[in-house]
Motif scaffolding. Structure first.
Motif, PDB file in Angstrom:
ATOM      1  N   MET A   1       0.850  -1.197   0.000  1.00  0.00           N
ATOM      2  CA  MET A   1       0.000   0.000   0.000  1.00  0.00           C
ATOM      3  C   MET A   1       0.885   1.246   0.000  1.00  0.00           C
ATOM      4  N   SER A   2       0.573   2.184  -0.877  1.00  0.00           N
ATOM      5  CA  SER A   2       1.353   3.414  -0.943  1.00  0.00           C
ATOM      6  C   SER A   2       1.066   4.287   0.271  1.00  0.00           C
ATOM      7  N   PHE A   3       1.959   5.258   0.514  1.00  0.00           N
ATOM      8  CA  PHE A   3       1.763   6.159   1.645  1.00  0.00           C
ATOM      9  C   PHE A   3       0.501   6.995   1.434  1.00  0.00           C
ATOM     10  N   THR A   4       0.256   7.407   0.191  1.00  0.00           N
ATOM     11  CA  THR A   4      -0.960   8.171  -0.118  1.00  0.00           C
ATOM     12  C   THR A   4      -2.207   7.352   0.194  1.00  0.00           C
ATOM     13  N   GLN A   5      -2.198   6.109  -0.213  1.00  0.00           N
ATOM     14  CA  GLN A   5      -3.343   5.225   0.057  1.00  0.00           C
ATOM     15  C   GLN A   5      -3.562   5.070   1.555  1.00  0.00           C
ATOM     16  N   GLN A   6      -2.484   4.936   2.272  1.00  0.00           N
ATOM     17  CA  GLN A   6      -2.565   4.801   3.726  1.00  0.00           C
ATOM     18  C   GLN A   6      -3.232   6.029   4.347  1.00  0.00           C
ATOM     19  N   ILE A   7      -2.837   7.212   3.881  1.00  0.00           N
ATOM     20  CA  ILE A   7      -3.416   8.454   4.413  1.00  0.00           C
ATOM     21  C   ILE A   7      -4.905   8.525   4.093  1.00  0.00           C
ATOM     22  N   LYS A   8      -5.265   8.198   2.865  1.00  0.00           N
ATOM     23  CA  LYS A   8      -6.666   8.290   2.456  1.00  0.00           C
ATOM     24  C   LYS A   8      -7.540   7.323   3.262  1.00  0.00           C
ATOM     25  N   ASN A   9      -7.012   6.155   3.574  1.00  0.00           N
ATOM     26  CA  ASN A   9      -7.766   5.224   4.408  1.00  0.00           C
ATOM     27  C   ASN A   9      -8.036   5.822   5.780  1.00  0.00           C
ATOM     28  N   GLN A  10      -7.032   6.507   6.326  1.00  0.00           N
ATOM     29  CA  GLN A  10      -7.197   7.126   7.643  1.00  0.00           C
ATOM     30  C   GLN A  10      -8.185   8.285   7.594  1.00  0.00           C
ATOM     31  N   PHE A  43     -17.864   9.574 -10.323  1.00  0.00           N
ATOM     32  CA  PHE A  43     -16.428   9.768 -10.502  1.00  0.00           C
ATOM     33  C   PHE A  43     -15.724   8.424 -10.366  1.00  0.00           C
ATOM     34  N   HIS A  44     -14.433   8.409 -10.708  1.00  0.00           N
ATOM     35  CA  HIS A  44     -13.597   7.220 -10.562  1.00  0.00           C
ATOM     36  C   HIS A  44     -12.560   7.445  -9.462  1.00  0.00           C
ATOM     37  N   THR A  45     -12.220   6.390  -8.773  1.00  0.00           N
ATOM     38  CA  THR A  45     -11.166   6.454  -7.756  1.00  0.00           C
ATOM     39  C   THR A  45     -10.480   5.094  -7.661  1.00  0.00           C
ATOM     40  N   GLU A  46      -9.213   5.100  -7.271  1.00  0.00           N
ATOM     41  CA  GLU A  46      -8.481   3.858  -7.070  1.00  0.00           C
ATOM     42  C   GLU A  46      -8.669   3.319  -5.651  1.00  0.00           C
ATOM     43  N   ASN A  47      -9.272   4.135  -4.797  1.00  0.00           N
ATOM     44  CA  ASN A  47      -9.365   3.782  -3.383  1.00  0.00           C
ATOM     45  C   ASN A  47     -10.776   3.346  -3.016  1.00  0.00           C
TER      46      ASN A  47
END
Length: 299
Positions: A1-10, A43-47
């Motif tokens: 998991m990327s750092f960006t993905q980690q932040i978005k989850n939080q 919209f589209h999102t990867e998360n």
């Protein structure tokens, strides 16, 4: 998991609860994704967490049916989630509301602290990213609308975050910072607490490593100087002994020279302690300088 993905989850784990903030959050996501018009909401999102968070919030606000679809990704591609409203009447309901309330929503975001925070959260989920701080410090929002870019900068500046800059990358407006302290404050502001602590720990570790490296470099430099000076002194002493002039020197100079020959690697401070009556470094340094000068005169 990327750092960006980690932040978005939080961020998705601390979604807005008040109706006014939910509106600001939904409005931000749609504006930053260009995900709505009078005929389309989606919209589209990867998360996946972003998709679920948006869906839950818009259901809470409008009671509409939200669909999340995710076709199998092509080879070498990331999975995308499409979030949207399929019913045309429900799309019109949401779109009309957002169009009618646009100016009021933007005004509220500028004046209300909680709505401003919700708006920035939505902006980050749709167009924010952060490089892993183990590699380098870089945080950014990539907006397609300059007005929204300026608005987010104004909101964060009001919070005291003055390290943000705007640049253009193609048709996108990039709001970014490379300052670790500003990045920590942004993470805290949008509710990514775990990443905040992680980055703080990484920053402390990096500063500690840098401090240790500086100390080691300083020690190595001093060691090199000591070795160079010692070599020069030993060469001078050996030269004077070979020429027969060594016995003509004073007893103080001879004693200092013999100590140096006995311990070539010792620092001046260490040699000073070996004198019957300890002397200081400057005195010993002058004695060695005199030995070297006399030896040089023998050329």
């Amino acid at each position: 998991m990327s750092f960006t993905q980690q932040i978005k989850n939080q961020v998705c784990s601390t979604l807005p609860q008040k109706a006014c903030c939910e509106q600001a959050f939904i409005f931000s996501i749609l504006l930053c994704s260009r995900g709505y018009s009078k005929t389309h909401i989606g919209f589209h999102t990867e998360n996946k967490e972003v998709a679920d968070g948006f869906a839950q919030t818009i259901i809470d606000l409008f009671g509409v049916v939200v669909t999340i679809t995710s076709p199998p990704p092509g080879k070498g591609r990331r999975r995308l989630y499409h979030v949207g409203l399929e019913d045309s009447q429900e799309q019109a309901l949401v779109a009309d509301y957002l169009e009618e309330q646009r100016e009021e929503l933007l005004s509220r975001v500028k004046e209300s602290r909680c709505c401003a925070q919700a708006f920035v959260k939505g902006a980050f989920l749709m167009c924010g990213s952060m490089v892993d701080p183990n590699k380098r410090y870089h945080f950014e929002f990539a907006f397609t609308d300059q007005e929204i870019c300026n608005l987010v900068q104004d909101i964060l500046t009001t919070q005291g975050l003055i390290g943000l800059r705007i640049s253009q990358r193609g048709s996108a407006y990039i709001l970014y910072c490379k300052d670790s302290e500003t990045m920590i404050e942004i993470l805290t502001y949008i509710g990514a607490t775990e990443s905040t602590f992680e980055m703080m720990n990484l920053k402390i570790e990096r500063e500690l490593r840098n401090q240790i490296n500086r100390q080691n470099n300083c020690e190595y430099a001093n060691m090199d100087k000591t070795i160079a000076a010692s070599t020069q002194q030993i060469n001078a002493i050996q030269k004077l002994k070979k020429s027969g002039k060594w016995e003509l020197l004073s007893s103080d100079l001879q004693y200092a020279g013999e100590l140096r020959l006995q311990d070539p690697d010792a620092s001046l401070a260490d040699l000073c302690k070996k004198f019957p009556v300890p002397i200081n470094r400057s005195t010993l340094s002058r004695r060695f300088a005199k030995i070297c000068k006399i030896a040089k005169e023998e050329l």
